[in-house]
Design a protein around this motif. Structure first.
Motif, PDB file in Angstrom:
ATOM      1  N   SER A 242       0.810  -1.213   0.000  1.00 21.18           N
ATOM      2  CA  SER A 242       0.000   0.000   0.000  1.00 21.18           C
ATOM      3  C   SER A 242       0.851   1.275   0.000  1.00 21.18           C
ATOM      4  O   SER A 242       0.376   2.338  -0.402  1.00 21.18           O
ATOM      5  CB  SER A 242      -0.925   0.017   1.222  1.00 21.18           C
ATOM      6  N   LEU A 243       2.108   1.176   0.413  1.00 29.96           N
ATOM      7  CA  LEU A 243       2.989   2.345   0.404  1.00 29.96           C
ATOM      8  C   LEU A 243       3.542   2.637  -0.983  1.00 29.96           C
ATOM      9  O   LEU A 243       4.122   3.700  -1.213  1.00 29.96           O
ATOM     10  CB  LEU A 243       4.146   2.146   1.390  1.00 29.96           C
ATOM     11  N   GLN A 244       3.400   1.676  -1.906  1.00 34.22           N
ATOM     12  CA  GLN A 244       3.787   1.861  -3.310  1.00 34.22           C
ATOM     13  C   GLN A 244       5.262   2.263  -3.454  1.00 34.22           C
ATOM     14  O   GLN A 244       5.594   3.208  -4.167  1.00 34.22           O
ATOM     15  CB  GLN A 244       2.870   2.896  -3.978  1.00 34.22           C
ATOM     16  N   LEU A 245       6.136   1.518  -2.800  1.00 39.77           N
ATOM     17  CA  LEU A 245       7.568   1.714  -2.953  1.00 39.77           C
ATOM     18  C   LEU A 245       8.133   0.624  -3.852  1.00 39.77           C
ATOM     19  O   LEU A 245       7.662  -0.523  -3.808  1.00 39.77           O
ATOM     20  CB  LEU A 245       8.281   1.670  -1.600  1.00 39.77           C
ATOM     21  N   PRO A 246       9.150   0.929  -4.679  1.00 33.86           N
ATOM     22  CA  PRO A 246       9.739  -0.092  -5.550  1.00 33.86           C
ATOM     23  C   PRO A 246      10.250  -1.285  -4.748  1.00 33.86           C
ATOM     24  O   PRO A 246      10.896  -1.125  -3.709  1.00 33.86           O
ATOM     25  CB  PRO A 246      10.895   0.660  -6.227  1.00 33.86           C
ATOM     26  N   HIS A 247       9.950  -2.489  -5.232  1.00 39.02           N
ATOM     27  CA  HIS A 247      10.373  -3.747  -4.609  1.00 39.02           C
ATOM     28  C   HIS A 247       9.804  -3.941  -3.191  1.00 39.02           C
ATOM     29  O   HIS A 247      10.211  -4.873  -2.489  1.00 39.02           O
ATOM     30  CB  HIS A 247      11.903  -3.844  -4.544  1.00 39.02           C
ATOM     31  N   HIS A 275      17.442   9.040   7.806  1.00 34.13           N
ATOM     32  CA  HIS A 275      16.336   9.254   6.880  1.00 34.13           C
ATOM     33  C   HIS A 275      15.985   7.928   6.208  1.00 34.13           C
ATOM     34  O   HIS A 275      16.679   6.921   6.371  1.00 34.13           O
ATOM     35  CB  HIS A 275      16.682  10.316   5.825  1.00 34.13           C
ATOM     36  N   ILE A 276      14.886   7.924   5.440  1.00 34.51           N
ATOM     37  CA  ILE A 276      14.399   6.725   4.767  1.00 34.51           C
ATOM     38  C   ILE A 276      14.502   6.922   3.261  1.00 34.51           C
ATOM     39  O   ILE A 276      14.130   7.971   2.738  1.00 34.51           O
ATOM     40  CB  ILE A 276      12.935   6.419   5.144  1.00 34.51           C
ATOM     41  N   GLU A 277      15.024   5.899   2.558  1.00 30.93           N
ATOM     42  CA  GLU A 277      15.126   5.924   1.097  1.00 30.93           C
ATOM     43  C   GLU A 277      14.410   4.711   0.519  1.00 30.93           C
ATOM     44  O   GLU A 277      14.286   3.676   1.169  1.00 30.93           O
ATOM     45  CB  GLU A 277      16.592   5.876   0.639  1.00 30.93           C
ATOM     46  N   ASP A 278      13.967   4.853  -0.761  1.00 30.39           N
ATOM     47  CA  ASP A 278      13.473   3.684  -1.477  1.00 30.39           C
ATOM     48  C   ASP A 278      14.575   3.164  -2.405  1.00 30.39           C
ATOM     49  O   ASP A 278      15.683   3.704  -2.420  1.00 30.39           O
ATOM     50  CB  ASP A 278      12.188   4.005  -2.252  1.00 30.39           C
ATOM     51  N   THR A 279      14.299   2.114  -3.174  1.00 29.78           N
ATOM     52  CA  THR A 279      15.339   1.511  -4.006  1.00 29.78           C
ATOM     53  C   THR A 279      15.734   2.361  -5.206  1.00 29.78           C
ATOM     54  O   THR A 279      16.692   2.034  -5.901  1.00 29.78           O
ATOM     55  CB  THR A 279      14.874   0.119  -4.516  1.00 29.78           C
ATOM     56  N   SER A 280      15.018   3.448  -5.456  1.00 28.98           N
ATOM     57  CA  SER A 280      15.427   4.374  -6.509  1.00 28.98           C
ATOM     58  C   SER A 280      16.370   5.446  -5.978  1.00 28.98           C
ATOM     59  O   SER A 280      16.884   6.258  -6.737  1.00 28.98           O
ATOM     60  CB  SER A 280      14.199   5.035  -7.145  1.00 28.98           C
ATOM     61  N   GLY A 281      16.599   5.446  -4.648  1.00 30.95           N
ATOM     62  CA  GLY A 281      17.477   6.437  -4.039  1.00 30.95           C
ATOM     63  C   GLY A 281      16.755   7.693  -3.605  1.00 30.95           C
ATOM     64  O   GLY A 281      17.380   8.621  -3.083  1.00 30.95           O
ATOM     65  N   ALA A 282      15.430   7.747  -3.782  1.00 30.12           N
ATOM     66  CA  ALA A 282      14.655   8.933  -3.415  1.00 30.12           C
ATOM     67  C   ALA A 282      14.320   8.921  -1.930  1.00 30.12           C
ATOM     68  O   ALA A 282      14.052   7.859  -1.348  1.00 30.12           O
ATOM     69  CB  ALA A 282      13.373   8.998  -4.236  1.00 30.12           C
ATOM     70  N   TYR A 283      14.342  10.117  -1.318  1.00 33.68           N
ATOM     71  CA  TYR A 283      13.927  10.245   0.073  1.00 33.68           C
ATOM     72  C   TYR A 283      12.429  10.009   0.185  1.00 33.68           C
ATOM     73  O   TYR A 283      11.650  10.468  -0.651  1.00 33.68           O
ATOM     74  CB  TYR A 283      14.242  11.656   0.598  1.00 33.68           C
ATOM     75  N   VAL A 284      12.018   9.287   1.229  1.00 33.25           N
ATOM     76  CA  VAL A 284      10.601   9.051   1.498  1.00 33.25           C
ATOM     77  C   VAL A 284      10.082  10.180   2.384  1.00 33.25           C
ATOM     78  O   VAL A 284      10.790  10.650   3.280  1.00 33.25           O
ATOM     79  CB  VAL A 284      10.402   7.684   2.183  1.00 33.25           C
ATOM     80  N   ASN A 285       8.860  10.621   2.135  1.00 31.80           N
ATOM     81  CA  ASN A 285       8.321  11.755   2.886  1.00 31.80           C
ATOM     82  C   ASN A 285       8.031  11.390   4.344  1.00 31.80           C
ATOM     83  O   ASN A 285       8.076  10.222   4.742  1.00 31.80           O
ATOM     84  CB  ASN A 285       7.079  12.340   2.198  1.00 31.80           C
ATOM     85  N   GLY A 286       7.713  12.408   5.128  1.00 32.26           N
ATOM     86  CA  GLY A 286       7.546  12.222   6.560  1.00 32.26           C
ATOM     87  C   GLY A 286       6.415  11.281   6.932  1.00 32.26           C
ATOM     88  O   GLY A 286       6.557  10.439   7.823  1.00 32.26           O
ATOM     89  N   GLY A 287       5.270  11.403   6.248  1.00 31.16           N
ATOM     90  CA  GLY A 287       4.129  10.558   6.569  1.00 31.16           C
ATOM     91  C   GLY A 287       4.429   9.084   6.344  1.00 31.16           C
ATOM     92  O   GLY A 287       4.171   8.236   7.202  1.00 31.16           O
ATOM     93  N   LYS A 288       4.974   8.750   5.171  1.00 27.38           N
ATOM     94  CA  LYS A 288       5.309   7.361   4.861  1.00 27.38           C
ATOM     95  C   LYS A 288       6.457   6.867   5.737  1.00 27.38           C
ATOM     96  O   LYS A 288       6.495   5.699   6.133  1.00 27.38           O
ATOM     97  CB  LYS A 288       5.678   7.218   3.385  1.00 27.38           C
ATOM     98  N   SER A 289       7.409   7.745   6.053  1.00 25.29           N
ATOM     99  CA  SER A 289       8.555   7.346   6.866  1.00 25.29           C
ATOM    100  C   SER A 289       8.112   6.906   8.260  1.00 25.29           C
ATOM    101  O   SER A 289       8.634   5.923   8.806  1.00 25.29           O
ATOM    102  CB  SER A 289       9.563   8.497   6.975  1.00 25.29           C
TER     103      SER A 289
END
Length: 355
Positions: A242-247, A275-289
């Motif tokens: 449901s968080l729609q993060l790669p992999h 901080h939190i990153e996804d597999t694309s290297g993008a920072y995850v926002n505060g709510g999802k983090s």
């Protein structure tokens, strides 16, 4: 077993308690499974408090006492949750997590941070609540809007009381501070000597988890600086679809930046952040983090630190794969644009030239 129980009955409860107070956590837990007498002694929170204080000196600070003691089973559960490292062995993350609330407050959590060198703790910190500055003024509409803005912006935690810490040269740190020579020697010394623990505690449920890899996952020198080094710690967290993060994976990355000055003889922590990153290297926002951090408390655990490092390497491999695909797509798009422009120029040139 009967002989063991007979031998134990010959010892007073105080002597048994003193013996068990000298055990480490795993041995204490194993001893508690042998007989009812030892099980009763092992339930004593004082034993687990001593273990927590020796393993994580931050738990001995005054501001930490009410945070852990108020939770269910207190220090025993804190030790059991925080000693093993978070592992990403879940085959199906959606079947392992409780129902998550749509909005998680940063004040639900507490952080216990400890930095060590050669098994000696050099700095500790406790944060009651994850610091996300949202309280600007008394206007409810402004505060609500700012909170929404923070939750949708890249998430980063920077404990201010750890940054710019000076570790003076002395007997305990002399070998570390006096290192000279090539930068690789210092990188190896930092990787072998520095350890970091970053424990997250859900104050309401009493659930805890160590977000750090304990040992540095990587150490690099910043060549443009004068003696600055970057150390990476962290863990890989499986997340719900449901968080729609790669992999369906996220990386909790703890970055420690320090400076070693040879002439003055001390180590300075310039910044420690998370901080939190996804597999694309993008920072995850505060709510999802915040949701990911809450899910990290329910991940599987492992005392095998090599398995944790392997999971990190696999994550980085997937990240590089996504980066390569993105670069290939951008290159193909650039070539298509150039080809289109060339065709347009040829057509225009053909029409302009006299027949």
């Amino acid at each position: 077993m009967e002989h063991l129980q007979c031998d134990l009955k010959c010892l007073s409860r105080d002597i048994l308690a003193d013996i068990m107070a000298r055990l480490d956590g795993s041995t204490l837990a194993s001893a508690a499974c042998t007989c009812s007498d030892l099980r009763g002694i092992a339930r004593n929170q004082r034993l687990w408090k001593q273990l927590c204080n020796s393993t994580w000196p931050s738990t001995a600070l005054d501001e930490a006492q009410h945070l852990i003691s108020s939770s269910t089973e207190g220090f025993r559960r804190f030790y059991a949750d925080s000693y093993p490292l978070i592992s990403n062995d879940h085959k199906d993350a959606n079947n392992h997590f409780p129902i998550q609330p749509t909005l998680i407050s940063p004040s639900n959590f507490a952080l216990f941070i400890d930095v060590y060198y050669r098994e000696i703790c050099i700095t500790s910190s406790v944060l009651d609540g994850i610091p996300m500055e949202t309280d600007f003024g008394q206007d409810d509409d402004t505060t609500t809007g700012l909170t929404s803005w923070v939750l949708n912006c890249p998430f980063k935690v920077v404990p201010s009381d750890i940054n710019d810490e000076d570790i003076e040269d002395g007997d305990d740190g002399h070998d570390f501070i006096s290192l000279v020579g090539k930068a690789d020697d210092r990188c190896n010394e930092l990787k072998e000597g520095i350890r970091l623990s970053w424990v997250l505690l859900d104050k309401k449920r009493g659930k805890a988890g160590n977000l750090s890899s304990w040992k540095p996952l990587s150490v690099k020198q910043i060549w443009a600086s004068n003696g600055d080094y970057i150390l990476h710690f962290g863990c890989i967290i499986p997340v719900q679809e449901s968080l729609q993060l790669p992999h369906n994976l996220a990386k909790c990355l703890i970055v420690a930046r320090c400076n070693i000055e040879e002439k003055q003889g001390y180590l300075r922590w310039k910044e420690v952040s998370m901080h939190i990153e996804d597999t694309s290297g993008a920072y995850v926002n505060g709510g999802k983090s915040l949701i990911i951090l809450n899910q990290a408390l329910y991940c599987s655990r492992s005392t095998n630190r090599h398995a944790v490092e392997k999971g990190y390497i696999q994550f980085e491999g997937r990240k590089q794969e996504i980066i390569r695909k993105k670069k290939l797509e951008e290159t193909m798009a650039d070539w298509l644009c150039i080809s289109f422009e060339v065709v347009i120029l040829l057509i225009l040139g053909y029409r302009i030239l006299p027949i």
